[in-house]
Design a protein around this motif. Structure first.
Motif: not given
Length: 814
Positions: A17-30, A72-75, A102-104
């Protein structure tokens, strides 16, 4: 509760939904944003239900007001508290992704500086986890303190624009924005009933827009709120651009100042403009918060404002929000029509004050003319508070008449904010028993005698969920395997580990866990600094704000001393040691910056001298923040808590490293005293003068640093090495440190405590060689660390100050 399969499916959907790509092609940020969106969905319904339950049950609410929230980080912490961390980890592993990567992707929130802000973050976690109706209130700084870079050994400050990317945890509430007034004049009129009416005129207006961040409790579906205020220009102000030329340029200046109010934390206050900006920040925070509180009280409770204190408590974190006292008075009188006596009664029974320091420079004072100019109505109220307080002293306490200048809220053309907070609150608490005792017996002795029931102690704490369960999973699992998982909900249960003090197999497990964490840290050091360190060496850690009273300098002197010993005797038997420093110095703090420079210059010599043969390594990790601490703390063997006795109010780094199995080397200062009393003298390395001995030296003027310099060959050699010897040259000189110590008579007793520190460190060396003995001591520290959970601290605040109890939820989702 989502299954692994359901989580994986949702994750793929979110990325699509957010990036219009399959997860295999997603960046860690996505993927980071997709995971955050899943967690947000999980929290939002509980967030709504929590608010509804508090209102439906008419709960007494606590607002923790602080200039800092170092969250700090919350995820990962949100995943943990929502019961989704293990599910998320497995789903990510199935997709071929690293949870750590992913957390980084999340930037540390730039909302704090050090222990004050980290404490506030821990308190929010505990309030939600213990089901207390408690919320945070702070400022949404666009830039953090600064991003630290080290160039040729010098600290260089770069902007920390932590909001340059979308922050997924915040929700903007523009419809709840409020107006803050600065400057102008105050018109005074007499009402028909003979009372005075005050109204502002020609003020500069600022729009305070709230951004809400959810604070999830651990495994209980409770979600409290951290509300962060952003300063913006009121849209209706645009007509001012058509006014006179002078008004036009004034308006441009005002627009620029608005950007700065929530621009960055702790602007440089070495000049008038910086001081004024700090004052505006503090007023902006308390005015917005108190306007919201009064509005919510009127909406939720069918009670007169005279009874607001029965349902509201405002805890101000240090002196920064002390303007809450006159601002609550202003709102109650000018906006709500209460008379002085009723408003003062409400104010003095609503506000509670936490003192965090005995350092005079940290007890804020503002020039009278500045407050008159920036906050004219507030000054009128402060002046009236002062007049009534001083008259009360004169007539009711004749024994204190001579001390009125030392107690007055306004004295020497300054407004003393700590005094204002004491006079205008119902509770004043210190943050460790020694600190509170010093406040009562010395720093605030007269106030304590005046208000004997007002002063109390609340020793700081840390959230064990983040600082053990989250950051040291292997140790947490080892503990749960041994004593069960009950300690996660009841940290005092960690004491059950004491039955394993003679269990060699368990001690070896602890040793292996520590070794694994040190190996991870070794990789981080190699990656960030290019330096290889020995994971079997003593990891000797000092991580905290750089300040002379924290005595990083004493630690560096120890490094130089060991280096000198090796140079004199290259074959000497010494346990290899890796010294790890991490610290930021305030941009205008010259001596602190010189100490950072010295650390790097000593490192450049020690780390590359062939005679050392790797037995000593000195590491400085730049840009210290929460995320870096989460890597260093589980790896620490030795926790350096070596402040000049009487100067450190509490400390919380000592608690975090203790909880992760490090032994403390420290003075009897702050919470070190209570750690010592719990674990016993054999399980902590105590050295140095006591606070009472230091005070005696100061009172008598009997300390002479030059005598030590001339009498102790080791001290003189180190000092001379700074002054043009091995650690000084034409290009790099540390003469200022040399002369600062001797010309100011060593104000933090570095030379005086040096001998005892060296002897104690030799004891550390010999103890570390006996691995079983060391691990026994580490185990005792872990077992007693439950006392320093912020859950215990919050229970004490709730019972002794806030008068609240955990909320019982009856709604189906809770």
């Amino acid at each position: 509760m989502l299954t692994i399969e359901a989580f994986e499916h949702k994750l793929k959907e979110k990325v699509k939904q957010a990036r219009g790509v399959d997860i295999a092609g997603a960046a860690d940020k996505d993927i980071y944003y997709a995971v955050a969106a899943i967690v947000q969905e999980n929290m939002h319904e509980n967030w709504h239900e929590t608010k509804k339950a508090y209102e439906d049950q008419q709960e007494r609410q606590v607002y923790y007001v602080s200039m800092e929230f170092l969250i700090g980080r919350l995820l990962e912490s949100n995943l943990l508290n929502c019961g989704l961390r293990d599910v998320c980890h497995e789903a990510l592993h199935r997709l071929g992704r690293s949870p750590e990567d992913i957390y980084a992707e999340e930037h540390d929130a730039g909302l704090g500086n050090g222990g004050l802000g980290r404490l506030a973050a821990c308190f929010l976690d505990s309030m939600a986890s213990l089901q207390y109706a408690g919320h945070g209130s702070g400022i949404r700084y666009r830039y953090g303190l600064f991003e630290q870079r080290i160039i040729h050994g010098n600290q260089v400050e770069l902007p920390d624009y932590w909001l340059k990317e979308t922050y997924p945890w915040e929700t903007r509430k523009a419809d709840e924005a409020l107006t803050i007034h600065f400057g102008g004049e105050v018109d005074m009129h007499t009402r028909a009933d003979g009372t005075l009416e005050f109204s502002p005129r020609n003020t500069d207006e600022v729009r305070a827009v709230p951004y809400d961040v959810p604070v999830a409790g651990y495994d209980n579906n409770v979600v409290n709120t951290l509300r962060l205020w952003s300063a913006e220009l009121p849209p209706e102000d645009s007509h001012l651009l058509g006014d006179s030329e002078s008004r036009y340029y004034h308006h441009l200046d005002h627009m620029h100042s608005i950007e700065q109010i929530s621009g960055f934390l702790y602007p440089d206050d070495s000049n008038y403009e910086g001081k004024e900006l700090r004052l505006k920040q503090q007023y902006f925070l308390v005015s917005a918060t108190l306007q919201q509180i009064i509005g919510d009280f009127k909406r939720v409770h069918d009670l007169p404002l005279k009874q607001m204190h029965q349902k509201i408590c405002v805890q101000i974190n240090d002196t920064h929000p002390s303007l809450a006292v006159p601002e609550l008075m202003r709102l109650l009188m000018d906006q709500e029509g209460l008379n002085w006596d009723d408003a003062w009664h409400v104010t003095r029974h609503t506000i509670a004050y936490t003192n965090h320091t005995t350092l005079s420079e940290a007890l804020e004072k503002w020039p009278v003319d500045m407050i008159k100019h920036v906050l004219p109505r507030s000054f009128m109220i402060i002046n009236e508070i002062n007049e009534r307080f001083c008259q009360g002293l004169w007539f009711d306490h004749p024994e204190l008449r001579d001390k009125i200048p030392e107690l007055a809220v306004i004295a020497d053309d300054q407004v003393h904010m700590a005094r204002l907070a004491i006079v205008g609150s119902f509770s004043v608490n210190g943050v460790a028993q020694l600190h509170t005792d010093i406040l009562k017996k010395s720093e605030m002795k007269d106030f304590h005698e005046l208000y004997p029931g007002k002063f109390n102690n609340k020793t700081n704490g840390i959230t064990h969920r983040r600082w053990l369960l989250q950051v040291n999973t292997e140790l947490a699992d080892t503990i749960s395997d041994a004593i069960g998982p009950q300690w996660i909900q009841q940290p005092s249960k960690l004491a059950g580990l004491l039955r394993y003090t003679n269990d060699n197999a368990f001690l070896q497990k602890l040793d292996q866990v520590k070794r694994n964490n040190k190996a991870k840290m070794t990789d981080i050091i190699q990656k960030q600094t290019g330096i290889s360190v020995d994971p079997d060496s003593i990891f000797d850690v000092q991580i905290k704000r750089l300040h002379e009273y924290k005595r990083q300098l004493l630690n560096v002197f120890h490094v130089i001393y060991l280096y000198n010993e090796i140079k004199d005797n290259p074959a000497m038997d010494i346990t290899p040691r890796t010294f790890i420093f991490a610290a930021k110095a305030a941009p205008g703090y010259y001596m602190a910056k010189e100490i950072i420079k010295l650390i790097h210059h000593v490192a450049s010599v020690v780390n590359h001298d062939k005679d050392v043969k790797g037995r000593l390594k000195l590491i400085f990790m730049e840009n210290y923040n929460v995320s870096l601490a989460e890597s260093i703390i589980p790896a620490a063997d030795l926790s350096e808590q070596i402040s000049t006795a009487g100067k450190e109010a509490s400390g919380t780094g000592n608690m975090k490293m203790m909880m992760n199995g490090a032994l403390t080397v420290g003075t009897m200062d702050g919470a070190n005293v209570e750690i010592h009393d719990l674990v016993g003298r054999d399980n902590i390395f105590i050295f140095g003068l006591s606070s009472s001995e230091i005070q005696q030296y100061r009172d008598e003027g009997s300390y002479n640093a030059k005598e030590i310099y001339h009498a102790d060959d080791r001290v003189r050699r180190i000092m001379d090495q700074l002054n043009g010897g091995d650690f000084g040259s034409q290009e790099i000189e540390f003469k200022d440190i040399f002369y600062h110590i001797l010309s100011h008579n060593d104000p933090y007793f570095v030379l005086k405590d040096f001998e005892d520190y060296i002897v104690t460190q030799e004891h550390v060396d010999s103890t570390f060689r006996i691995r079983e003995k060391w691990q026994q001591k580490a185990l005792v520290n872990i077992a007693y660390s439950g006392k320093f959970s912020s859950d215990r601290t919050i229970h004490e605040y709730a019972a002794d100050i806030w008068n609240i109890a955990p909320v019982r939820f009856s709604t189906p989702s809770l």
